[in-house]
Design a protein around this motif. Structure first.
Motif, short mmCIF file in Angstrom:
data_model
loop_
_atom_site.label_atom_id
_atom_site.label_comp_id
_atom_site.label_asym_id
_atom_site.label_seq_id
_atom_site.Cartn_x
_atom_site.Cartn_y
_atom_site.Cartn_z
N ASN A 1 64.17 70.61 84.37
CA ASN A 1 65.53 71.56 83.31
C ASN A 1 66.44 69.75 83.61
OD1 ASN A 1 67.18 74.80 84.38
ND2 ASN A 1 65.62 73.84 83.44
N HIS A 2 66.59 69.04 84.66
CA HIS A 2 66.90 67.92 84.23
C HIS A 2 66.09 66.40 83.76
CE1 HIS A 2 70.20 65.02 85.50
NE2 HIS A 2 69.02 63.93 86.01
N PHE A 3 65.46 66.51 84.36
CA PHE A 3 64.14 65.56 84.37
C PHE A 3 62.81 66.09 82.54
CE2 PHE A 3 65.32 64.40 88.13
CZ PHE A 3 65.58 63.05 88.55
N GLY A 4 62.94 67.11 82.65
CA GLY A 4 62.09 67.77 81.47
C GLY A 4 60.73 67.31 82.03
N CYS A 5 59.85 67.19 83.06
CA CYS A 5 58.73 66.78 83.31
C CYS A 5 58.47 67.24 84.99
CB CYS A 5 58.65 65.71 82.77
SG CYS A 5 59.45 64.29 84.04
N TYR A 6 57.49 67.02 85.16
CA TYR A 6 56.89 67.29 86.72
C TYR A 6 56.94 66.29 87.68
CZ TYR A 6 55.68 72.25 85.75
OH TYR A 6 54.87 73.64 85.20
N LEU A 7 57.67 66.64 88.48
CA LEU A 7 57.96 65.35 89.56
C LEU A 7 57.97 65.10 90.74
CD1 LEU A 7 61.12 64.19 88.60
CD2 LEU A 7 59.28 62.81 88.17
N PRO A 8 57.16 63.87 92.07
CA PRO A 8 56.98 63.96 92.84
C PRO A 8 57.94 64.67 93.41
CG PRO A 8 55.94 62.16 92.06
CD PRO A 8 56.97 62.73 90.97
N ASN B 1 59.66 79.10 86.54
CA ASN B 1 58.34 78.74 85.53
C ASN B 1 58.13 77.44 85.53
OD1 ASN B 1 59.51 80.97 83.89
ND2 ASN B 1 61.38 80.05 83.40
N HIS B 2 57.95 76.59 86.49
CA HIS B 2 57.51 75.14 86.72
C HIS B 2 57.33 75.14 88.52
CE1 HIS B 2 59.97 75.15 83.00
NE2 HIS B 2 59.19 74.45 82.55
N SER B 3 56.89 76.26 88.40
CA SER B 3 56.35 76.24 90.27
C SER B 3 55.29 75.69 90.33
CB SER B 3 56.85 77.74 90.57
OG SER B 3 56.73 77.42 92.35
N LYS B 4 54.69 74.49 90.63
CA LYS B 4 53.55 73.77 90.36
C LYS B 4 53.05 72.91 91.92
CE LYS B 4 51.52 71.87 86.96
NZ LYS B 4 50.72 71.38 85.74
N THR B 5 51.82 72.77 92.19
CA THR B 5 51.65 71.63 92.68
C THR B 5 51.55 70.39 92.27
OG1 THR B 5 50.25 72.57 93.47
CG2 THR B 5 52.03 72.38 95.44
N ILE B 6 51.55 69.24 91.92
CA ILE B 6 51.12 67.93 91.46
C ILE B 6 50.34 66.96 92.75
CG2 ILE B 6 52.78 68.71 90.13
CD1 ILE B 6 54.13 65.95 90.87
N ASP B 7 48.86 66.45 91.48
CA ASP B 7 48.59 64.98 92.21
C ASP B 7 49.68 64.02 91.76
OD1 ASP B 7 46.65 66.47 92.57
OD2 ASP B 7 45.73 66.71 91.06
N ILE B 8 49.45 63.34 92.32
CA ILE B 8 50.38 62.20 93.41
C ILE B 8 49.57 61.68 92.44
CG2 ILE B 8 50.09 60.56 95.35
CD1 ILE B 8 53.21 62.38 94.81
N GLU C 1 52.21 52.44 98.57
CA GLU C 1 51.73 51.73 97.33
C GLU C 1 52.25 50.93 96.43
OE1 GLU C 1 47.79 53.11 96.69
OE2 GLU C 1 46.53 52.19 98.84
N ASN C 2 52.98 51.98 96.08
CA ASN C 2 53.87 52.03 95.33
C ASN C 2 55.67 51.41 95.39
OD1 ASN C 2 55.65 52.89 92.88
ND2 ASN C 2 56.13 54.91 92.85
N MET C 3 55.30 50.42 95.16
CA MET C 3 56.76 49.40 95.61
C MET C 3 57.97 49.34 94.89
SD MET C 3 55.16 48.41 98.32
CE MET C 3 56.06 47.46 99.18
N ASP C 4 58.12 50.28 93.28
CA ASP C 4 58.61 50.10 92.43
C ASP C 4 59.36 51.46 92.09
OD1 ASP C 4 60.17 49.90 90.08
OD2 ASP C 4 58.49 49.51 88.73
N ASP D 1 54.80 57.05 84.77
CA ASP D 1 54.55 57.45 85.34
C ASP D 1 53.80 59.80 85.08
OD1 ASP D 1 52.77 55.77 86.22
OD2 ASP D 1 53.57 55.89 88.59
N TYR D 2 55.02 60.14 85.61
CA TYR D 2 54.94 61.49 85.80
C TYR D 2 55.14 62.38 84.15
CZ TYR D 2 53.64 60.86 90.45
OH TYR D 2 53.29 60.46 91.29
N ARG D 3 55.84 61.81 82.78
CA ARG D 3 56.34 62.40 82.19
C ARG D 3 54.71 62.93 81.19
NH1 ARG D 3 61.72 59.63 80.20
NH2 ARG D 3 62.85 60.87 81.02
N LYS D 4 53.30 61.97 81.35
CA LYS D 4 52.63 62.45 81.42
C LYS D 4 52.02 64.29 81.85
CE LYS D 4 51.54 57.78 81.27
NZ LYS D 4 50.79 56.72 83.11
N ILE D 5 52.20 64.19 82.69
CA ILE D 5 51.62 65.57 83.31
C ILE D 5 51.86 66.84 83.20
CG2 ILE D 5 51.09 66.86 85.51
CD1 ILE D 5 52.02 64.23 87.01
N LEU D 6 51.63 67.67 82.08
CA LEU D 6 52.33 68.84 82.30
C LEU D 6 51.85 70.06 82.42
CD1 LEU D 6 50.58 68.17 78.17
CD2 LEU D 6 53.28 67.65 78.59
#
Lengths: 463, 463
Positions: free
Chosen positions: B87-94, B433-440, B446-449, B458-463
């Motif tokens: 709801n808050h971010f509008g996308c799946y996140l890690p 409605n949005h309960s799934k695991t995602i690939d990081i 390695e993620n310094m940012d 990075d994650y807004r592309k994942i549907l």
């Protein structure tokens, strides 16, 4: 009538000066002294610890000392009239000394006077108020070992916890998000931690210039010193540069109010001084003043709380003379509390304070020589009031004019050569048998070892 | 009868949970809410600042956040039932997120609920006591902008200032003279400051392991982790090593109680946790407990002060569930204070506390799974007590068993691979409605940012 019960808050240079002052009057067994300190040992600000933040008792770390601190004024200006450096160390020493020797020296007098018996360590004073009915103070203390509270009664309270432990932080736009290390000088412990870094120092007073040259000495890559006022005009080495007032931080870039900026700042050290902080004093007894003031509004002779003169604050004014000023103030407090001196009525006290404040306000804030003259006159004023004991002659005859003149010489040396002013040597004012200048063995800027052993080894040869 | 006057102390996750809980009952216009916070903005511990020590108001810096902090537990464990991440971010996140996203998320609910109107910022609560005659609380506050004091009356007080801001320092022989940087994790702001250094970390809990891997990630040369108990057994990379309990520091050498030692320590980070600190509460209302306890002795349901249940403490227990635990506690406080739930008598409350304490004490302190089960049962117990509103169904139906099971999975992942456990993804418990695991997209190591932009890109592309 029972003994006069006197509470002293703090066992640093001021609290110890007060205990020493009462020692001089010890033939008069009229007082019961209790000195409270929240630290586990004496020395106040000078009790060095590597730690910052919160201590083992959950109290804020008191000390603002750094490992490589050397006194920024000559020891002859803070030599005790009744306990000289030559007496203590048995040799001539340079005028500017590392902190360990200064600690050893002033604790030396406390030991000689057997003062430890009066002190309750690990004891925080939580609340002080005056009970108008009982005509006595209630002093609530917490034993930090047991977390138990106790409420004690006293006839007089002497506040001696100092004013160099509560940072006066300033708001700087963007500072909260700065992506590097930010400390106030209170948390500065070692210049060596900033080797090869580009530093931003904010402030224009003693901490700022001292931390700048310390960091230069220990290999900082560049140091930008930003201050509100016109810079004092120190002849910095090329790695140190003055800058105008900071306006904001954006990433690692600092912006100043003349439109200039400096990039790639690795760390920021905020040297904006300290503030008076006496959270344990009930509001009606609590000093609130600017630490840059020499004459706070509510203190007669910068000591006695005018509305309730059974409360004395020690060391409250901005100091040029330090230890001798504490001795003078402590002696006056002793003489007043023992009844040898009667304070004038409230109105007269206010008139006196106003007179001094008017003089202070008429001075330019950057006119250090005027401040020296003010403090010299203040000291002479205090000394003139004191009662005579068989063993306080040395304080009564301290030549504050000579001290004032020496202060001006040393300040001039500092402005002329900020990296080498600590190599100058001055004559003792109080120790007429050992009053000579000496040749320094190592220049301060090259002397990386500030241990007591190192220094004493070098100087014990000088006769 | 007038409105019930309720004071909430602290506008961090707990205080905001409490305001949200009252929002759910807003059709019942029976309360007057005032939330006090000494900081200038909401978020409590999560309100990041680079500063340490003392803030511009002379208050201790509250935050213990560090720049590169990522949550050490999956976001699915602290997702609000009524306000989801999707709801808050509008996308799946890690599942493991940097602090800025977590702050943005929980402040998002506070904004959506329009909670700012209830909060008085820059306001420190100085003293809380209950007046037995008037049957109300006196709450003394200080406006830190003006340094003016005010004494207000309330019918209920909710203490929500958290317990991760007052360091629990330990005494270590020789530490005061250690010739390098020493900080408590409270003053740790960035792992990048320790690049190429040999670090000593003291502690064995969440701060210690997280700061160790953070410093490893940002290039520390070596990291020695000293702890009192048997090490947890993380599979450290070769630069990190477990050590026995510290016994003393001598110069740059650390000595441990198995006779071993490590030389050339460049900096020491003390991760010995925090302590409860409510200096503003009058002694008879003041919680004193070990922060490692889940069931403090004097709190019914780990919330209500048994001797005066008009006082509630939020978030007091050692937490595995955090935000949902705060929501559950806040909902119970609301329902009790609004009169929908009647607390049992003092004796029954004590019996209930004893039951939970007995269970906690029977557990091995290192048995995290038993702690998970305890907290799962506690949450179910709390939820079962709650009153039903038209919009609190999501909390009432939160599947804490699933949460407990997920906690065990994540703890197992962490023990198995301390450098990569943050790459695992978990299903939302509350957002069916949005309960799934995602690939990081990028491994944490390695993620310094850790900016919000970087992650959302990075994650807004994942549907």
């Amino acid at each position: 009538m029972g003994k006069l019960r006197i509470a002293i808050i703090g066992a640093g240079p001021c609290g110890l000066a007060q205990l020493s002052a009462f020692k001089q009057a010890e033939q008069e067994q009229q007082v019961e002294l209790v000195c409270f300190d929240r630290q586990s040992d004496w020395g106040g600000l000078w009790l060095y610890t590597s730690k910052i933040g919160i201590d083992v008792n959950g109290e804020p770390v008191h000390s603002s000392m750094y490992r490589h601190l050397w006194s920024n004024n000559p020891k002859e200006l803070f030599e005790y009239p009744d306990y000289t450096f030559y007496n203590h160390f048995g040799c001539y020493l340079p005028s500017h000394l590392p902190r360990v020797l200064i600690y050893d020296y002033f604790i030396g007098r406390a030991k000689a006077n057997n003062l430890r018996q009066f002190i309750r360590f690990n004891t925080a004073v939580r609340h002080v108020d005056f009970n108008d009915d009982k005509k006595e103070f209630s002093v609530e203390i917490e034993d930090l070992n047991t977390n138990s509270f106790e409420c004690l009664s006293f006839d007089r309270v002497i506040v001696a916890n100092g004013h160099y432990h509560m940072p006066n932080m300033i708001a700087i736009d963007g500072l909260d998000q700065y992506p590097g290390r930010v400390i106030h000088s209170h948390e500065f412990r070692g210049a060596d931690e900033f080797k090869n870094q580009n530093l931003l120092i904010i402030g224009s007073s003693f901490s700022a210039d001292d931390i700048a040259v310390q960091c230069y000495k220990f290999g900082a890559k560049s140091i930008t010193v930003s201050c509100r006022q016109k810079p004092i005009g120190y002849k910095w080495p090329s790695a140190i540069k003055d800058a105008a007032m900071i306006t904001r931080i954006d990433g690692q870039t600092a912006h100043f109010n003349d439109g200039s900026s400096v990039d790639n700042i690795d760390a920021i050290i905020i040297c904006t001084g300290y503030r008076h902080s006496y959270p344990f004093m009930s509001r009606r007894l609590c000093l609130q003043a600017d630490v840059t003031e020499f004459v706070p509004a509510n203190l007669y002779k910068s000591i006695f709380w005018i509305d309730q003169p059974f409360v004395a604050y020690l060391g409250a004014p901005r100091q040029i003379f330090s230890f001798p000023l504490f001795d003078g103030q402590a002696a006056l407090v002793r003489d007043v509390f023992l009844g040898h001196i009667k304070l004038p009525d409230k109105n007269e006290m206010k008139i006196d304070v106003d007179k001094w404040r008017t003089r202070e306000k008429s001075m330019s804030p950057t006119d250090f020589f005027a401040m020296v003259d003010l403090q010299t006159d203040y000291m002479k004023d205090i000394i003139n009031l004191l009662h005579t004991y068989k063993n306080n002659q040395s304080l009564l005859t301290f030549d504050f004019d000579k001290g004032g003149e020496m202060t001006k010489r040393f300040l001039t040396n500092k402005v002329n050569d900020i990296l080498h002013y600590r190599d100058a040597s001055y004559e003792s004012i109080v120790d007429t048998n050992h009053s000579k200048t000496i040749d320094i063995c190592k220049s301060w800027i090259e002397n990386m070892d500030d241990s007591m052993e190192n220094l004493l080894n070098d100087y014990r040869k000088i006769l």
